[in-house]
Structures are given as C-alpha cells and as structure tokens.
Enzyme design. Structure first.
Site, PDB file in Angstrom:
ATOM      1  N   ARG A   1      13.461  -9.815  48.555  1.00 21.55           N
ATOM      2  CA  ARG A   1      12.339 -10.454  47.868  1.00 21.55           C
ATOM      3  C   ARG A   1      11.424 -11.171  48.863  1.00 21.55           C
ATOM      4  NH1 ARG A   1      16.423 -11.843  44.418  1.00 21.55           N
ATOM      5  NH2 ARG A   1      16.314 -14.063  44.903  1.00 21.55           N
TER       6      ARG A   1
ATOM      7  N   HIS B   1      19.574  -9.504  48.350  1.00 28.02           N
ATOM      8  CA  HIS B   1      18.533  -9.549  47.318  1.00 28.02           C
ATOM      9  C   HIS B   1      17.481 -10.608  47.667  1.00 28.02           C
ATOM     10  CE1 HIS B   1      19.950  -6.822  44.099  1.00 28.02           C
ATOM     11  NE2 HIS B   1      21.138  -7.060  44.617  1.00 28.02           N
TER      12      HIS B   1
ATOM     13  N   SER C   1      22.963   1.654  43.324  1.00 27.17           N
ATOM     14  CA  SER C   1      22.177   2.846  42.976  1.00 27.17           C
ATOM     15  C   SER C   1      20.699   2.701  43.309  1.00 27.17           C
ATOM     16  CB  SER C   1      22.319   3.142  41.480  1.00 27.17           C
ATOM     17  OG  SER C   1      21.792   2.075  40.721  1.00 27.17           O
TER      18      SER C   1
ATOM     19  N   ASP D   1      18.373 -10.268  36.696  1.00 26.47           N
ATOM     20  CA  ASP D   1      19.327  -9.471  37.459  1.00 26.47           C
ATOM     21  C   ASP D   1      20.635 -10.238  37.558  1.00 26.47           C
ATOM     22  OD1 ASP D   1      20.463  -7.516  39.046  1.00 26.47           O
ATOM     23  OD2 ASP D   1      18.992  -7.667  40.655  1.00 26.47           O
TER      24      ASP D   1
END
Length: 187
Positions: free
Chosen positions: A60, A56, A15, A92
C-alpha cells in the site's frame, strides 16, 4: 445516502486477490476523487502473519496512493461513522474477521448472532461509503478435520459468502493472479 456498491473478491491463499482488490479500490477512488480506506482484520499472531501484514502495508505504501488504515479485528460496525460518500473502503479479509469474531465470542456463540454481527457491520459500512470491496479466502474447497468448531466456521463462511455475493454488484474469483468475473459487468 444510498448504500455503497459492494464488490466481492475471493481466491485461495496467495492468489493475488488482495492486490487485485487494492487495484479496484484505487481505480474507483481516482474516478470519484475519493479517499481510500483499508480495514485490516488481521492480527499479528505469529511470524508468518506478521510478515503478511508487513507485506500488505508495504504494498500500500509503495502504491503511490494514500490509504487510511483501520486495524479492526472485530466489530467493524464501529467504523461506519468515520466514512462518507466520497470514501472507498477495502475490507481485508472476511475469513480473518470471522475467525477473530469466533474466538473473541463465547465458546458456544450462536452462529446466527455471529453471522448477523458481521453482516450488520458490512451493511453499516456500505451505507456510509461510496464503494466497499470485500476480500475473502476461498477455503471451502479443501477437506476439513472432524471438529465442531471447524464445521461451524465452514457453515458461517459459506453463508456469508453466499449472502455477500447476492448483494454485490460484482464478484470475482482470483486464480494465479488472474481475476475471473463471476457476477456483474466489468467496469
């Protein structure tokens, strides 16, 4: 030291919630001149998860900010001593942490014990940092198979979400990349 401001960010899979949470953490770190920390609860158990973790990590890295990453699939409380009042922490994600705690515990692990272990970890990290941003998946809108373990997970994640939102300064639901403020005032 006073407990950190907690911000809760939830949403469905893919999302945009993690990107939004990273944005919040970076903005706060810039504001206070603080350090960014990322507590990654995910474990590379299959190819899809490996790809998600790599994405991810890449996001970053290309953000231009220096993140200190802590790979911590269970027992997040052990990280608290490493943080200070100038640190902004992103966890997370809560749903993955709960899954890991469930499967690392005894088969008949007490729900209250699991709930308290996770909340204690969150509390210790919040107490030792400036801000804690918690990402979680909104999984309770779907139907579930008739399984005792699945229902245990649903009860726990529902209770955790409610408790964390109750102690959070802000709570967001992210839908299709759009963050919707559900609690608190926008920063």
């Amino acid at each position: 030291m006073a407990p950190a401001e907690i911000i809760f960010v939830t949403g469905g899979v893919r999302s945009g919630k993690s990107s939004f949470a990273e944005h919040l953490a970076k903005a706060k770190a810039l504001e206070i001149g603080g350090k960014l920390h990322y507590i990654a609860a995910g474990m590379p158990t299959d190819e899809e998860m490996k790809e998600r973790i790599q994405k991810h990590q890449w996001d970053r890295q290309k953000s231009g900010y220096r993140w200190q990453t802590w790979e911590q699939p269970t027992n997040i409380a052990t990280l608290a001593p490493f943080f200070s009042e100038k640190d902004v922490i992103l966890l997370d994600c809560l749903t993955t942490l709960l899954t890991n705690e469930l499967f690392s515990a005894k088969e008949n692990a007490d729900e209250k014990e699991l709930y308290n272990r996770i909340l204690t970890g969150i509390g210790k990290i919040a107490k030792s940092s400036h801000q804690l941003v918690i990402v979680s998946n909104e999984v309770l809108l779907d139907s579930f198979p008739d399984s005792a373990l699945v229902w245990k997970y649903c009860r726990l994640i529902g209770k955790l979400h409610q408790k964390i939102v109750s102690i959070s300064a802000q709570a967001y639901a992210v839908e299709a990349g759009i963050p919707l403020l559900k609690k608190g005032a926008a920063s």
